[in-house]
Design a protein around this motif. Structure first.
Motif, PDB file in Angstrom:
ATOM      1  N   GLN A   1      -5.541  -1.462  -7.665  1.00  0.00           N
ATOM      2  CA  GLN A   1      -6.402  -0.779  -6.930  1.00  0.00           C
ATOM      3  C   GLN A   1      -5.358   0.235  -6.549  1.00  0.00           C
ATOM      4  OE1 GLN A   1      -7.616  -3.733  -4.141  1.00  0.00           O
ATOM      5  NE2 GLN A   1      -9.632  -3.707  -5.373  1.00  0.00           N
ATOM      6  N   ASP A   2      -4.820   0.115  -6.066  1.00  0.00           N
ATOM      7  CA  ASP A   2      -3.555   1.193  -5.996  1.00  0.00           C
ATOM      8  C   ASP A   2      -3.212   2.145  -6.854  1.00  0.00           C
ATOM      9  OD1 ASP A   2      -1.556   2.083  -4.379  1.00  0.00           O
ATOM     10  OD2 ASP A   2      -0.076   1.480  -5.726  1.00  0.00           O
TER      11      ASP A   2
ATOM     12  N   LYS B   1      -4.817 -11.693  -7.818  1.00  0.00           N
ATOM     13  CA  LYS B   1      -5.032 -10.894  -6.589  1.00  0.00           C
ATOM     14  C   LYS B   1      -4.059 -10.422  -6.795  1.00  0.00           C
ATOM     15  CE  LYS B   1      -6.084 -10.809  -1.383  1.00  0.00           C
ATOM     16  NZ  LYS B   1      -5.887 -12.048  -0.231  1.00  0.00           N
TER      17      LYS B   1
ATOM     18  N   HIS C   1       0.979  -1.042  -0.214  1.00  0.00           N
ATOM     19  CA  HIS C   1       0.335   0.459  -0.584  1.00  0.00           C
ATOM     20  C   HIS C   1       0.883   1.329  -0.088  1.00  0.00           C
ATOM     21  CE1 HIS C   1      -3.717  -2.203   0.915  1.00  0.00           C
ATOM     22  NE2 HIS C   1      -3.455  -2.622   1.409  1.00  0.00           N
TER      23      HIS C   1
ATOM     24  N   GLN D   1      -4.661  -7.823  -8.706  1.00  0.00           N
ATOM     25  CA  GLN D   1      -5.665  -6.561  -8.551  1.00  0.00           C
ATOM     26  C   GLN D   1      -5.644  -5.826  -8.173  1.00  0.00           C
ATOM     27  OE1 GLN D   1      -9.212  -8.779  -6.619  1.00  0.00           O
ATOM     28  NE2 GLN D   1     -10.479  -7.290  -7.353  1.00  0.00           N
ATOM     29  N   GLU D   2      -4.644  -5.511  -6.448  1.00  0.00           N
ATOM     30  CA  GLU D   2      -4.399  -4.712  -5.668  1.00  0.00           C
ATOM     31  C   GLU D   2      -3.365  -4.106  -6.434  1.00  0.00           C
ATOM     32  OE1 GLU D   2      -1.991  -7.642  -2.680  1.00  0.00           O
ATOM     33  OE2 GLU D   2      -4.335  -7.717  -1.674  1.00  0.00           O
TER      34      GLU D   2
ATOM     35  N   THR E   1      -5.711   2.766  -9.524  1.00  0.00           N
ATOM     36  CA  THR E   1      -6.515   3.246  -9.515  1.00  0.00           C
ATOM     37  C   THR E   1      -6.086   4.694  -8.730  1.00  0.00           C
ATOM     38  OG1 THR E   1      -7.637   1.445 -10.469  1.00  0.00           O
ATOM     39  CG2 THR E   1      -8.507   3.470 -10.144  1.00  0.00           C
ATOM     40  N   ALA E   2      -6.537   4.745  -7.504  1.00  0.00           N
ATOM     41  CA  ALA E   2      -6.129   5.398  -5.936  1.00  0.00           C
ATOM     42  C   ALA E   2      -5.488   6.322  -6.608  1.00  0.00           C
ATOM     43  CB  ALA E   2      -5.678   4.340  -4.712  1.00  0.00           C
TER      44      ALA E   2
END
Length: 114
Positions: A99-100, A92, A64, A95-96, A102-103
């Motif tokens: 998501q990172d 997975k 993260h 996908q993480e 995208t943020a």
């Protein structure tokens, strides 16, 4: 394979795998920072990043931004697993990463709009 025969990033990957396998690093364990790992292994931060990317792809860790890298919940049971579950772990991890990213993009766009 001896440590001398492996690439520096592979040595980091193997050491982290060994620590997960031995139980020294358990689910949720925060790995040392990139800088700390670079100092420990006497390598450049980019080498550490390459190792972390491989560990993420293997589904052993997740990262993260701003928080660090952590051992996944399934890492302890999957270090030696080369079955179809590895595909799920890779998906997975990807996908993480999406998501990172995208943020990150959303934060950049918000700054641009402000």
């Amino acid at each position: 394979m001896s440590h001398e025969a492996t690439q520096p990033y592979q040595r980091i990957v193997q050491d982290v795998r060994d620590k997960i396998r031995s139980g020294q690093f358990t689910a949720g364990h925060k790995l040392p920072s990139t800088r700390e790992l670079a100092d420990t292994y006497a390598v450049a931060p980019g080498t550490v990043q390459r190792a972390l990317a491989e560990l993420r792809t293997s589904g052993l860790i997740y990262s993260h931004q701003g928080l660090g890298s952590f051992v996944t919940d399934t890492a302890g049971t999957s270090v030696d697993d080369n079955t179809a579950d590895s595909t799920a772990r890779i998906l997975k991890a990807l996908q993480e990463q999406v998501q990172d990213l995208t943020a990150r993009i959303e934060r950049i766009e918000k700054r641009r709009d402000d």
